[in-house]
Design an enzyme around this catalytic site. Structure first.
Site, PDB file in Angstrom:
ATOM      1  N   TYR A 184       0.841  -1.203   0.000  1.00 37.41           N
ATOM      2  CA  TYR A 184       0.000   0.000   0.000  1.00 37.41           C
ATOM      3  C   TYR A 184       0.878   1.256   0.000  1.00 37.41           C
ATOM      4  O   TYR A 184       0.709   2.155  -0.830  1.00 37.41           O
ATOM      5  CB  TYR A 184      -0.915  -0.012   1.227  1.00 37.41           C
ATOM      6  CG  TYR A 184      -1.632   1.296   1.469  1.00 37.41           C
ATOM      7  CD1 TYR A 184      -2.672   1.701   0.641  1.00 37.41           C
ATOM      8  CD2 TYR A 184      -1.267   2.131   2.526  1.00 37.41           C
ATOM      9  CE1 TYR A 184      -3.326   2.909   0.862  1.00 37.41           C
ATOM     10  CE2 TYR A 184      -1.918   3.332   2.749  1.00 37.41           C
ATOM     11  CZ  TYR A 184      -2.945   3.718   1.920  1.00 37.41           C
ATOM     12  OH  TYR A 184      -3.585   4.916   2.133  1.00 37.41           O
TER      13      TYR A 184
HETATM   14  P1  NAD Z   1     -12.364   4.354   1.585  1.00 38.71           P
HETATM   15  O1  NAD Z   1     -12.002   2.962   1.179  1.00 38.71           O
HETATM   16  O2  NAD Z   1     -13.469   4.538   2.554  1.00 38.71           O
HETATM   17  O3  NAD Z   1     -12.681   5.218   0.304  1.00 38.71           O
HETATM   18  C1  NAD Z   1     -12.172   4.950  -0.974  1.00 38.71           C
HETATM   19  C2  NAD Z   1     -13.347   4.816  -1.932  1.00 38.71           C
HETATM   20  O4  NAD Z   1     -12.836   4.651  -3.242  1.00 38.71           O
HETATM   21  C3  NAD Z   1     -14.216   3.604  -1.626  1.00 38.71           C
HETATM   22  O5  NAD Z   1     -15.570   4.000  -1.481  1.00 38.71           O
HETATM   23  C4  NAD Z   1     -14.028   2.704  -2.832  1.00 38.71           C
HETATM   24  O6  NAD Z   1     -15.220   2.032  -3.193  1.00 38.71           O
HETATM   25  C5  NAD Z   1     -13.582   3.668  -3.912  1.00 38.71           C
HETATM   26  N1  NAD Z   1     -12.693   3.068  -4.910  1.00 38.71           N
HETATM   27  C6  NAD Z   1     -11.649   2.228  -4.700  1.00 38.71           C
HETATM   28  N2  NAD Z   1     -11.077   1.887  -5.855  1.00 38.71           N
HETATM   29  C7  NAD Z   1     -11.781   2.531  -6.839  1.00 38.71           C
HETATM   30  C8  NAD Z   1     -11.673   2.556  -8.246  1.00 38.71           C
HETATM   31  N3  NAD Z   1     -10.741   1.857  -8.876  1.00 38.71           N
HETATM   32  N4  NAD Z   1     -12.555   3.316  -8.944  1.00 38.71           N
HETATM   33  C9  NAD Z   1     -13.526   4.018  -8.289  1.00 38.71           C
HETATM   34  N5  NAD Z   1     -13.666   4.013  -6.960  1.00 38.71           N
HETATM   35  C10 NAD Z   1     -12.803   3.282  -6.239  1.00 38.71           C
HETATM   36  O7  NAD Z   1     -11.029   4.989   2.148  1.00 38.71           O
HETATM   37  P2  NAD Z   1     -10.779   6.402   2.869  1.00 38.71           P
HETATM   38  O8  NAD Z   1     -10.335   6.126   4.231  1.00 38.71           O
HETATM   39  O9  NAD Z   1     -11.913   7.319   2.634  1.00 38.71           O
HETATM   40  O10 NAD Z   1      -9.534   6.913   2.051  1.00 38.71           O
HETATM   41  C11 NAD Z   1      -9.597   7.939   1.077  1.00 38.71           C
HETATM   42  C12 NAD Z   1      -8.202   8.173   0.522  1.00 38.71           C
HETATM   43  O11 NAD Z   1      -7.337   8.579   1.560  1.00 38.71           O
HETATM   44  C13 NAD Z   1      -7.557   6.935  -0.090  1.00 38.71           C
HETATM   45  O12 NAD Z   1      -6.775   7.331  -1.190  1.00 38.71           O
HETATM   46  C14 NAD Z   1      -6.669   6.417   1.013  1.00 38.71           C
HETATM   47  O13 NAD Z   1      -5.603   5.654   0.510  1.00 38.71           O
HETATM   48  C15 NAD Z   1      -6.209   7.719   1.617  1.00 38.71           C
HETATM   49  N6  NAD Z   1      -5.784   7.620   3.030  1.00 38.71           N
HETATM   50  C16 NAD Z   1      -6.687   7.315   4.008  1.00 38.71           C
HETATM   51  C17 NAD Z   1      -6.273   7.247   5.335  1.00 38.71           C
HETATM   52  C18 NAD Z   1      -7.205   6.925   6.467  1.00 38.71           C
HETATM   53  O14 NAD Z   1      -6.759   6.795   7.598  1.00 38.71           O
HETATM   54  N7  NAD Z   1      -8.516   6.779   6.228  1.00 38.71           N
HETATM   55  C19 NAD Z   1      -4.928   7.491   5.653  1.00 38.71           C
HETATM   56  C20 NAD Z   1      -4.042   7.798   4.639  1.00 38.71           C
HETATM   57  C21 NAD Z   1      -4.484   7.880   3.337  1.00 38.71           C
END
Ligand code: NAD
Length: 369
Positions: A184
């Site tokens: 990741y």
């Molecule tokens: P999440 O999984 O709740 O949201 C991501 C969304 O993207 C999901 O609803 C999923 O269905 C959608 N998705 C995934 N692959 C896809 C694709 N190929 N096409 C269209 N939609 C797609 O995660 P989150 O916690 O809301 O994270 C949002 C962003 O922040 C992500 O990029 C994640 O890597 C990053 N991030 C999150 C955290 C955290 O603690 N939540 C920390 C660091 C980085």
């Protein structure tokens, strides 16, 4: 077509000089909150999400429904079902629908570090190929009307050092990112390099945000705080990694950081990455203690040595760069943020735990213990 009309309607801002934002991952945790906040201040929003089954799809559908019903937009916020790897779809949205997007907030990704042990290709598909497809579609928009891109990287790019604590220093953007501890993290690091290449070759405005462990209402069930809350309520064991410490960042602070980055990208190209954290690392054991208090129930704790499954032992953000360029300042202490999470959690899952209910006072007769 009706599709284009619906996209244009949702994308139209309702305030003077408002933005028009395509939010990818809008049915996800962070995307949902950002889309809500943008619509609330009168910006136009269209969401895109593939509703994949990495975690409970009904939670994603509920977020989509809330956005559709939000009274902020005239007809609510539209979240389209589609994949960021669908080149034709992205081209049509960005160049063919007639919606003049000023920004793309790109949050769609395969999140979570452990799932990579089971499905490594999903990380490459969404976080690397999907990002390239998105940036290609943005680059294909004519120069004068090209949207600025703000996207989510991750604190995981900092990886581990020998003692797992970065020598007691918070991570700042100049620190090493060449030792990812998970696939990741490696795909997020690759994303940063890809973003740089697109800003360099095509002149795109691309701002990366390294989020630090985001938590809050409507959160992700795969994350520790959420899984722990469920386990505590169910009386299941909670497995803690000895010494694990996180810079837990409340969702409202992260949303403010995202909106500030979108606003800043409107004024000038930043083309760099920023830490978005809380600046207060907390031992995971203390996080569990706060949950126990809020839920009114003890956890059955099991402490084990940190396995090599992709997790890192320690995160801590230095946010001075984001403070300087974006005016970002985290304001929510862990106890207050977890209280907001637990309030939502009990309501959403219709859990009646009498005494706790997020710490609200209940008459003694109603208490279970
Ligand atoms: P999440 O999984 O709740 O949201 C991501 C969304 O993207 C999901 O609803 C999923 O269905 C959608 N998705 C995934 N692959 C896809 C694709 N190929 N096409 C269209 N939609 C797609 O995660 P989150 O916690 O809301 O994270 C949002 C962003 O922040 C992500 O990029 C994640 O890597 C990053 N991030 C999150 C955290 C955290 O603690 N939540 C920390 C660091 C980085």
């Amino acid at each position: 077509a009706a599709w284009d009309r619906a996209v244009r309607r949702s994308a139209t801002p309702r305030r003077a000089n408002g933005m028009s934002v395509l939010v990818t991952g809008a049915a996800g945790f962070v995307g949902f909150h950002c889309a809500m906040a943008l619509a609330a201040r009168g910006d136009g929003v269209v969401g895109l999400d593939n509703f994949n089954a990495y975690y409970d799809v009904s939670l994603k559908r509920s977020r989509q429904r809330l956005l559709a019903e939000s009274s902020h937009g005239h007809a609510g916020v539209l979240v389209l079902a589609g994949d960021i790897n669908d080149a034709a779809l992205l081209r049509r949205l960005l160049s063919g629908s007639g919606a003049a997007f000023t920004h793309v907030l790109h949050l769609a990704a395969q999140a979570g570090v452990r799932h990579a042990l089971r499905d490594p290709q999903s990380y490459v598909a969404s976080n690397v190929a999907g990002l390239v497809n998105l940036l290609e579609s943005v680059a294909a928009v004519s120069n004068s009307s090209r949207p600025a891109v703000v996207w989510a990287s991750s604190s995981s790019v900092y990886g581990l050092n020998d003692n797992g604590s970065n020598g007691g220093r918070p991570f700042s953007e100049e620190d090493r990112t060449d030792r990812p501890a998970s696939l990741y993290a490696a795909t997020k690091k690759a994303g940063e390099a890809i973003a740089h290449a697109y800003s360099s070759v095509h002149g795109l405005s691309v701002t990366g945000l390294r989020f630090f462990t985001v938590y809050g209402p409507w959160g992700r069930p795969d994350m520790a705080y959420f899984a722990f809350a469920r386990a505590i309520v169910a009386g299941d064991p909670v497995t803690l990694y000895a010494g694990a410490t996180r810079d837990f960042t409340f969702i409202d602070d992260v949303v403010r950081g995202c909106l500030a980055a979108l606003d800043a990208a409107k004024k000038k190209k930043l083309n760099r990455v920023y830490n978005i954290g809380n600046t207060e690392p907390v031992p995971v054991a203390r996080m569990v203690a706060v949950l126990e208090k809020l839920l009114g129930k003890k956890a059955r704790k099991r402490v084990v040595a940190m396995p090599r499954n992709g997790d890192v032992l320690f995160t801590h953000a230095n946010v001075s760069l984001a403070a300087r360029d974006l005016g970002y300042r985290p304001t929510t202490p862990l106890d207050a943020g977890l209280r907001r999470f637990v309030d939502w959690f009990l309501r959403y899952y219709k859990i009646d735990n009498g005494a706790a209910a997020g710490g609200k006072q209940q008459p003694p007769a109603k208490r279970k213990k």
